[in-house]
Design an enzyme around this catalytic site. Structure first.
Site, PDB file in Angstrom:
ATOM      1  N   TYR A  53       0.828  -1.207   0.000  1.00  0.00           N
ATOM      2  CA  TYR A  53       0.000   0.000   0.000  1.00  0.00           C
ATOM      3  C   TYR A  53       0.863   1.258   0.000  1.00  0.00           C
ATOM      4  CZ  TYR A  53      -4.222  -2.733   1.101  1.00  0.00           C
ATOM      5  OH  TYR A  53      -5.278  -3.593   1.087  1.00  0.00           O
ATOM      6  N   SER A 211     -13.830  -3.769   0.372  1.00  0.00           N
ATOM      7  CA  SER A 211     -14.680  -3.058  -0.590  1.00  0.00           C
ATOM      8  C   SER A 211     -16.164  -3.283  -0.295  1.00  0.00           C
ATOM      9  CB  SER A 211     -14.369  -3.496  -2.031  1.00  0.00           C
ATOM     10  OG  SER A 211     -14.926  -2.590  -2.966  1.00  0.00           O
ATOM     11  N   GLY A 216     -17.297   2.507  -3.868  1.00  0.00           N
ATOM     12  CA  GLY A 216     -18.103   3.723  -3.872  1.00  0.00           C
ATOM     13  C   GLY A 216     -19.401   3.598  -4.635  1.00  0.00           C
ATOM     14  N   LEU A 218     -21.962   1.876  -3.983  1.00  0.00           N
ATOM     15  CA  LEU A 218     -23.111   1.807  -3.074  1.00  0.00           C
ATOM     16  C   LEU A 218     -23.128   2.949  -2.068  1.00  0.00           C
ATOM     17  CD1 LEU A 218     -22.895  -2.050  -2.491  1.00  0.00           C
ATOM     18  CD2 LEU A 218     -24.555  -0.840  -3.926  1.00  0.00           C
ATOM     19  N   GLY A 220     -23.997   6.147  -2.864  1.00  0.00           N
ATOM     20  CA  GLY A 220     -24.691   7.283  -3.474  1.00  0.00           C
ATOM     21  C   GLY A 220     -24.045   7.712  -4.766  1.00  0.00           C
TER      22      GLY A 220
END
Length: 328
Positions: A53, A211, A216, A218, A220
């Site tokens: 990461y 996830s 993202g 779910l 909006g």
């Protein structure tokens, strides 16, 4: 904060796991430290990272960032159940990836150095290595646990049969084996319900859902795109899925509006309520997103709402585990 046991162990972890993929990269250093401090103050004791990461700056950057946060003291390291991962390549050299005994041990040493800590609570295999025999993997993990550098071993992105194979090999060595599996799981991606989750439950392996909002999608997505505020939703996995699931996502956001709840809160609440799930791995880029995750813990979805969600995002087959044999 709610706590639960990590798989079949006696280790207690928060029902939210703080993922660090965005810290110091998509979120500023100041915002990232605020996210970490606020999460810890609110009782989140479970932090997940990986050796690779921070690759946007350089591989290992996120572990170094966490090391700087731990170095501030105040019991930060002592209070945290810290998970990191091994598998992905850190350089182009042939033995600097995978699950060879050499790479497992070297990767652990490197992660400890970057994070400035003496031990890793949960050392996770980031992917199955089809070339590494379990005798080699477990020998390396046993060495690290005997040395006190690793407390527990986890996996990520495994199949159900990988869990079974790994656990049977560990049992032959009288070793604890895998205690957690980290898989992608959300309303859109439900494949793990067929065999992975049943296998994990059978072997006492806690499941961590990465996830949980499908990048993202779910949270909006359509509203954010209309407002011009979409970030992750406008790219990658979420953007591709939106083309396929646009009608379902529109109906989902309408359902959430009717509940008076943010779509991200509903998506997280759904994951947290699923059988076999220890915690979703959240990856906030802001304090507002972290606050939304806390709100999700207080949200209870009724049977009627759950049925509507199944209608919008149907489970594979008839739902539940895959068939074990022909039913006469």
């Amino acid at each position: 904060m709610q706590y639960t046991y990590l798989g079949r162990t006696a280790l207690k972890v928060s029902r939210l796991c703080l993922g660090t993929l965005n810290l110091g990269v998509r979120a500023s250093d100041e915002e990232s430290h605020a996210i970490l401090d606020t999460a810890l103050d609110r009782g989140v004791n479970f932090i997940d990272t990986a050796n690779q990461y921070g690759w946007q700056k350089h591989k290992g950057y996120t572990e170094e960032f966490l090391g700087g946060w731990f170095a501030q003291g105040g019991g930060r390291r002592e209070k945290v159940v810290l998970g990191t991962k091994v598998f992905n390549p850190m350089t182009d050299w042939p033995n600097d990836s995978g699950l060879s005994a050499r790479h497992i041990i070297a990767s652990c040493e490197d992660s400890l150095r970057r994070m400035g800590t003496d031990w890793i609570d949960l050392f996770q295999m980031h992917h199955i290595d089809r070339h590494a025999p379990w005798e080699e993997v477990w020998q390396a993990m046993e060495t690290l646990t005997r040395q006190g550098k690793v407390r527990y071993v986890g996996s990520s992105n495994f199949a159900g049969w990988h869990i079974a194979e790994a656990q049977e090999a560990a049992a032959r060595r009288h070793f604890l084996g895998i205690v957690s599996e980290q898989s992608v799981y959300n309303l859109v991606t439900r494949h793990v319900e067929l065999e992975l989750i049943p296998a994990a439950q059978r072997y006492g392996v806690g499941v961590l859902a990465w996830s949980p909002l499908h990048g993202g999608l779910l949270s909006g997505a359509l509203r954010k795109l209309a407002e011009g505020t979409a970030m992750k939703t406008a790219q990658g996995r979420a953007a591709q899925a939106l083309e396929v699931h646009r009608d379902a996502v529109a109906a989902y956001e309408k359902l959430c509006d009717g509940l008076g709840a943010d779509p991200a809160e509903v998506g997280l609440a759904w994951v947290m309520g699923r059988p076999g799930i220890t915690a979703p791995v959240i990856g906030p880029r802001s304090l507002d997103q972290l606050t939304g995750a806390f709100k999700a813990m207080e949200l209870t979805l009724s049977d009627e709402v759950l049925a509507e969600l199944d209608g919008l995002f149907p489970p594979i087959g008839n739902g539940g585990p895959g068939p074990e044999a022909w039913a006469w």
